[in-house]
Design a protein around this motif. Structure first.
Motif, mmCIF file in Angstrom:
data_model
loop_
_atom_site.group_PDB
_atom_site.id
_atom_site.type_symbol
_atom_site.label_atom_id
_atom_site.label_comp_id
_atom_site.label_asym_id
_atom_site.label_seq_id
_atom_site.Cartn_x
_atom_site.Cartn_y
_atom_site.Cartn_z
ATOM 1 N N GLY A 127 1.084 -1.121 -0.309
ATOM 2 C CA GLY A 127 -0.058 -0.166 -0.840
ATOM 3 C C GLY A 127 0.851 1.028 0.077
ATOM 4 O O GLY A 127 1.874 1.408 -0.137
ATOM 5 N N GLY A 128 0.362 2.070 0.643
ATOM 6 C CA GLY A 128 1.403 3.681 0.844
ATOM 7 C C GLY A 128 2.049 3.726 0.762
ATOM 8 O O GLY A 128 3.041 4.486 0.216
ATOM 9 N N ILE A 131 4.396 2.535 -2.223
ATOM 10 C CA ILE A 131 4.015 3.289 -2.956
ATOM 11 C C ILE A 131 4.920 4.657 -3.139
ATOM 12 O O ILE A 131 5.141 5.804 -3.853
ATOM 13 C CB ILE A 131 2.977 3.477 -3.512
ATOM 14 N N TRP A 423 1.290 9.120 -11.885
ATOM 15 C CA TRP A 423 0.092 9.536 -11.703
ATOM 16 C C TRP A 423 -0.907 10.029 -12.134
ATOM 17 O O TRP A 423 -1.716 9.987 -11.990
ATOM 18 C CB TRP A 423 0.118 10.270 -9.912
ATOM 19 N N ARG A 495 -8.168 1.851 -0.893
ATOM 20 C CA ARG A 495 -7.401 1.903 0.424
ATOM 21 C C ARG A 495 -7.347 0.879 1.055
ATOM 22 O O ARG A 495 -8.161 0.113 0.551
ATOM 23 C CB ARG A 495 -7.093 3.168 1.500
ATOM 24 N N LYS A 501 -9.051 3.480 8.726
ATOM 25 C CA LYS A 501 -9.355 4.176 7.715
ATOM 26 C C LYS A 501 -11.146 4.406 7.485
ATOM 27 O O LYS A 501 -11.827 4.910 6.075
ATOM 28 C CB LYS A 501 -8.896 3.483 6.077
ATOM 29 N N TYR A 565 -6.922 -4.169 -6.057
ATOM 30 C CA TYR A 565 -6.265 -3.027 -5.674
ATOM 31 C C TYR A 565 -5.490 -2.976 -5.874
ATOM 32 O O TYR A 565 -4.137 -4.100 -4.963
ATOM 33 C CB TYR A 565 -7.596 -2.158 -4.085
ATOM 34 N N MET A 567 -1.767 -0.957 -8.071
ATOM 35 C CA MET A 567 -0.651 0.643 -8.618
ATOM 36 C C MET A 567 -1.888 0.610 -10.298
ATOM 37 O O MET A 567 -2.252 1.496 -10.513
ATOM 38 C CB MET A 567 0.425 -0.024 -8.817
ATOM 39 N N ALA A 570 -5.397 2.142 -9.524
ATOM 40 C CA ALA A 570 -4.601 3.365 -9.533
ATOM 41 C C ALA A 570 -5.057 4.739 -10.684
ATOM 42 O O ALA A 570 -5.705 5.852 -10.427
ATOM 43 C CB ALA A 570 -3.636 3.375 -8.487
ATOM 44 N N TYR A 574 -7.800 6.752 -10.223
ATOM 45 C CA TYR A 574 -8.165 8.899 -9.672
ATOM 46 C C TYR A 574 -8.366 9.884 -10.961
ATOM 47 O O TYR A 574 -8.822 10.851 -10.273
ATOM 48 C CB TYR A 574 -6.297 8.633 -9.684
ATOM 49 N N GLU A 589 -4.277 9.039 9.987
ATOM 50 C CA GLU A 589 -3.710 9.046 8.953
ATOM 51 C C GLU A 589 -2.660 9.803 8.867
ATOM 52 O O GLU A 589 -3.034 11.090 9.150
ATOM 53 C CB GLU A 589 -5.255 9.579 7.736
ATOM 54 N N GLY A 592 -1.279 9.946 3.865
ATOM 55 C CA GLY A 592 -2.310 9.848 2.816
ATOM 56 C C GLY A 592 -2.185 10.242 1.246
ATOM 57 O O GLY A 592 -1.165 11.877 1.696
ATOM 58 N N THR A 593 -1.227 9.766 0.432
ATOM 59 C CA THR A 593 -1.199 9.973 -1.002
ATOM 60 C C THR A 593 -2.493 9.910 -1.674
ATOM 61 O O THR A 593 -2.439 10.307 -2.768
ATOM 62 C CB THR A 593 -0.113 9.787 -0.569
ATOM 63 N N GLY A 595 -4.706 10.783 -2.393
ATOM 64 C CA GLY A 595 -5.861 12.362 -2.776
ATOM 65 C C GLY A 595 -5.040 13.414 -3.051
ATOM 66 O O GLY A 595 -5.187 14.075 -4.144
ATOM 67 N N LYS A 597 -2.478 12.196 -5.649
ATOM 68 C CA LYS A 597 -2.738 11.681 -6.634
ATOM 69 C C LYS A 597 -3.581 12.403 -7.627
ATOM 70 O O LYS A 597 -3.850 12.602 -8.613
ATOM 71 C CB LYS A 597 -2.468 9.675 -6.664
HETATM 72 C C1 LIG Z 1 -1.694 5.600 -3.145
HETATM 73 C C2 LIG Z 1 -1.633 4.876 -3.243
HETATM 74 C C3 LIG Z 1 -1.737 3.545 -2.098
HETATM 75 C C4 LIG Z 1 -2.052 4.830 -0.471
HETATM 76 O O1 LIG Z 1 -3.047 5.752 -0.312
HETATM 77 P P1 LIG Z 1 -3.462 5.962 0.960
HETATM 78 O O2 LIG Z 1 -4.200 7.272 0.772
HETATM 79 O O3 LIG Z 1 -1.790 6.748 1.612
HETATM 80 O O4 LIG Z 1 -4.661 4.827 1.410
HETATM 81 C C5 LIG Z 1 -2.100 2.303 -1.529
HETATM 82 N N1 LIG Z 1 -2.705 2.185 -2.628
HETATM 83 C C6 LIG Z 1 -2.392 2.629 -3.906
HETATM 84 C C7 LIG Z 1 -2.163 0.753 -5.105
HETATM 85 C C8 LIG Z 1 -1.427 3.338 -4.350
HETATM 86 O O5 LIG Z 1 -1.955 3.588 -5.635
#
Ligand SMILES: *Cc1c(COP(=O)(O)O)cnc(C)c1O
Length: 858
Positions: A127-128, A131, A423, A495, A501, A565, A567, A570, A574, A589, A592-593, A595, A597
């Motif tokens: 996850g985050g 990435i 992204w 997420r 979350k 879920y 990349m 994603a 987005y 949190e 968080g990234t 949002g 992207k």
């Molecule tokens: C960016 C991303 C995340 C992280 O998202 P958060 O907002 O930090 O929860 C998790 N999984 C993937 C596939 C992503 O691209």
């Protein structure tokens, strides 16, 4: 029939096509559209079948097609241009090389992370965190920062998610063959694969080979224990990400940290890459890297404390979570067994190791070894990942600096960022060339609609595949062609599924959500995705609840749950959404990234004021979901309040703005488009990984490199000796007397703008004024006399020592604020190489000091 043995037959590219191989093996293709387009042209039909992965594509393309391309002048010219472009990218000077203080910057930085999400074609992330690590490497490459990434190669990566018929998460662990991944083995000069080895209890060894990925200019080293020299148990150490029990995790982290440093040394020896001067650990999992570097220095004859000082100077630690469950803790006994006298780090005393991981804070467990605590103790510089998370971390770890207020805790923050070339959808990138500010509304809206439409088709394909997996026949699935609508307001929520979350907050009032989905004029549609940790049945229940709701024929055309879920999903999700929803329990949190992207693609954020959104939210480009944190300790009530606030926002603010087209259905929602524009122009530049990596370089790597160089053997020993003297002498340090000698505070009040001349007597015992700083700390005080927004006024030595070893300190204290005001005085050890709170030592006035215990003026 099943094969009894398997190996990879590598394609032999005809001579003129050889450069394709180098292009496929440098992951820069994952953020360089021209390179991807070139590979697509190799075999347009095979490109999608190969999962848009150049290495797989080249492994699958027919010899006939290759021969044809080898004679295609147009293709060869394109190939030459793209290959030359990569050469230029890899060779030239970039931002880092152009810095004026270049000599101050580290020759190299080793960046450790348990996971790396660089591309879907190298699935080594959950996850985050991963990435972010991938984006960090890519931005470092773009900026020319000489980073070396260090991680593990998990043979099963993280799991792949699918659903059972009744919506229960299923996990699969497909085996990854490194030979089919964009990796190459690190080899010795004689061609044999390099090895790192760790000693385990009972005379066993854990060995690993080292795979290299090229992330643009940045090498990424991944250690892999699945090799024949290992026993069966050791082979499994790198089996999967975040799997297995405590001992398994410990072995993974030993391999990552200790093996990782050894891999970096080997890589530098073989490649001539400069040795790192700074070691950065992304979260605590790689913390053992510091112990290995202490072992290296001890082998040259340094004592433990000296080695520790030398190592700390060059170490940066980033903490990523305020959720205790996110921090690794191990039994002391388990750690002691592996680090004993004949253990993995001979010469590094076990009790010293254990001390570094001790939980010396309220609520800490005496028998647990805490990787974050060790990370903080081994690093002179530490940071959280957003402004709010920095503050939360200072609070959370304040116990490691007893006697200090949270604001003094030496943990700063660098807000995360995301790698735009990875992204941003190509359609949006194309707009960016002419400046989004200039693009006419109609064009911007046209692109947004096109992206939404692509998402609709993507969702239907994925949903159909998921239903096949769940056992449905095509005949039952005709409805999927009507799922989602390219003209309806589309909200995304994807997420991981830890409870904070709140995946299912939107289901709090199902009737109300249903009304929003089915609204006759202003309907919404929602795309949800997320993986629960395999051991988290609670999370899987949340997924199931959501799936069951989305399965309901009444709403299934307006809300979908997409499994797996990752990349690749994603990157479609987005850009295709209009609104990105985030509703964590504030302040859990860290940043968080997702949002961010979304924002880069003109998708508006609708989020709780947590992590990065707390810092950068503006009503011009998004919405803040009001929260009930602090006011209500009842979680159930809090969820209800926050869910209701969310529904109200969507109904009253978000949907009306999206559908605000005057009377003319062909008209554009001007105010919405304005928000899209502001998201891209105002917010866009802040959320970039480029900005983040520059901050790391300027605020953390450069000072860490400076400290590393300053702390040669001699200076490190001096510093260690000084620390131990100060520690020993500290019980003799006291604030004896505090007096305000001029402006009268009689009657408990003073005038704004006046100055208080403080005179303080302190006992320093064995220490000298050079060893300490005496400070007045002043600010507003609350009802309990706690000083808020403290300002620091250093006082100057003005005499001493007297017979009893007491010194006089003096200085002015400006009264520049009205209202309740208070001050106190403290003595801290001070050293040019250290942060004020570094030793965790402070002397404060006692009751006996008289008025010094905090003079109040109301
Ligand atoms: C960016 C991303 C995340 C992280 O998202 P958060 O907002 O930090 O929860 C998790 N999984 C993937 C596939 C992503 O691209």
């Amino acid at each position: 029939m099943k094969a009894i043995r398997r190996f990879t037959v590598r394609p032999v590219l005809p001579e003129p096509l050889r450069p394709l191989s180098g292009l496929a093996r440098n992951l820069r293709w994952s953020w360089h559209p021209e390179t991807r387009e070139l590979f697509e042209a190799v075999d347009p039909g095979g490109w999608a079948a190969a999962g848009r992965d150049p290495v797989r594509l080249l492994g699958a393309v027919s010899a006939t097609r290759l021969a044809e391309l080898a004679g295609d002048r147009g293709f060869l010219e394109r190939l030459a241009a793209v290959a030359a472009g990569l050469e230029e990218y890899l060779g030239g000077d970039r931002w880092y090389q152009q810095q004026s203080g270049g000599a101050e910057l580290p020759a190299a930085v080793a960046y450790f992370s348990p996971e790396f999400g660089v591309t879907a074609a190298l699935p080594q992330y959950s996850g985050g965190l991963g990435i972010l690590a991938g984006d960090h490497l890519k931005a470092a490459s773009d900026l020319g920062v000489p980073l070396i990434g260090v991680g593990l190669l998990y043979r099963h990566g993280y799991f792949r998610q699918s659903l059972s018929r009744d919506g229960w998460q299923q996990e699969h662990y497909p085996v990854l063959d490194p030979n089919e991944l964009p990796l190459s083995l690190l080899r010795e000069a004689d061609g044999t694969p390099s090895r790192v080895a760790l000693t385990l209890p009972g005379g066993r060894s854990l060995r690993a080979c080292v795979w290299q990925a090229r992330v643009g200019r940045v090498p990424l080293l991944l250690l892999d224990s699945d090799i024949e020299d290992n026993g069966p148990t050791e082979r499994e150490v790198t089996d999967r990400l975040y799997g297995g029990g405590s001992e398994h995790r410990l072995l993974q982290e030993m391999l990552l940290g200790i093996g990782g440093v050894r891999a970096v040394r080997t890589y530098c020896r073989l490649s001539g890459h400069p040795e790192p001067e700074v070691f950065h650990t992304n979260e605590g999992h790689a913390g053992f890297q510091g112990l290995e570097r202490i072992r290296e220095l001890k082998d040259t004859g340094l004592g433990f404390d000296t080695a520790l000082e030398a190592v700390r100077g060059g170490t940066v630690f980033t903490t990523h979570t305020p959720v205790p469950a996110g921090i690794d803790r191990f039994d002391h006994e388990l750690v002691a067994r592996h680090f004993g006298d004949d253990g993995v780090l001979p010469g590094v005393p076990t009790d010293q190791v254990l001390r570094l991981g001790r939980e010396t804070f309220p609520g800490g467990e005496p028998n647990l070894f805490n990787m974050a605590a060790m990370g903080l103790r081994l690093a002179q510089r530490a940071n959280g990942v957003s402004t709010l998370h920095g503050a939360v971390s200072r609070q959370m770890f304040a116990g490691l600096w007893p006697g200090f207020d949270p604001q003094d805790v030496p943990i700063t923050s660098v807000t995360n960022g995301v790698h735009a070339p990875t992204w941003v959808a190509p359609e949006i990138a194309a707009l960016g060339d002419s400046g989004v500010g200039e693009v006419p509304d109609a064009d911007l809206w046209g692109v947004r609609r096109a992206l939404r439409e692509q998402l609709v088709y993507e969702v239907r394909d994925r949903l159909r595949a998921s239903w096949h997996q769940r056992g449905a026949a095509d005949a039952e699935l005709g409805w999927i062609d009507g799922v989602l609508d390219p003209d309806i307001l589309t909200i995304g929520f994807a997420r991981r599924v830890p409870s904070y979350k709140r995946l299912t907050l939107m289901l709090r009032d199902r009737e109300r959500l249903t009304q929003l989905l089915l609204h006759s004029e202003r309907p919404i549609q929602i795309v949800v995705a997320g993986k629960a940790h395999p051991a988290d049945d609670g999370g899987k229940r949340l997924v199931q609840e959501l799936v069951k709701f989305a399965d309901d024929p009444r709403v299934r055309h307006r809300i979908v749950f997409l499994p797996d879920y990752g990349m690749a999903m994603a990157q479609k999700l987005y850009p295709g959404c209009d609104v990105w929803l985030n509703n964590p329990l504030r302040p859990l949190e860290a940043c968080g990234t997702s949002g961010m992207k979304a924002a880069l693609n003109g998708c508006l954020n609708l989020s709780v004021l947590d992590g990065w959104w707390d810092e950068w939210f503006e009503p011009d480009f998004g919405w803040a979901i009001p929260t009930a944190d602090g006011s209500s300790s009842d979680e159930d009530r809090r969820d209800t309040l926050e869910a209701n606030a969310l529904y109200a926002l969507i109904e009253d603010r978000v949907a009306p703005r999206f559908y605000d087209r005057t009377a003319d259905p062909a008209a554009l929602p001007g105010r919405w488009i304005e928000m899209v524009r502001r998201t891209m122009t105002t917010l866009g530049p802040k959320v970039l990984a480029d900005r983040m990596v520059r901050e790391y370089v300027e605020r953390l790597y450069a000072p860490a490199a400076h400290a590393h160089r300053a702390l040669d053997t001699e200076r490190a020993r001096e510093l260690a000796d000084w620390k131990s003297q100060v520690r020993a002498a500290w019980p003799g340090v006291a604030v004896d007397h505090v007096e305000a000698v001029s402006a009268s505070t009689a009657g408990g009040s003073a005038e704004l703008g006046s100055t208080l001349a403080l005179q303080v007597r302190v006992t320093l015992g064995q220490l000298r004024p050079d060893d300490v700083e005496v400070q007045a700390v002043a600010g507003r005080v609350g009802a309990d006399d706690t000083i808020a927004d403290a300002q620091i006024f250093p006082l100057k030595p003005a005499g001493g020592p007297d017979q009893a070893g007491r010194w006089v300190y003096e200085g002015p204290l400006a009264l520049d604020r009205t209202g309740p005001f208070g001050y106190t005085v403290r003595v801290l050890p001070t050293h040019p190489m250290l942060a004020a709170a570094d030793l965790g030592l402070v002397a404060l006035p006692t009751e006996a000091t008289g008025e010094g215990g905090g003079v109040l003026m109301r």
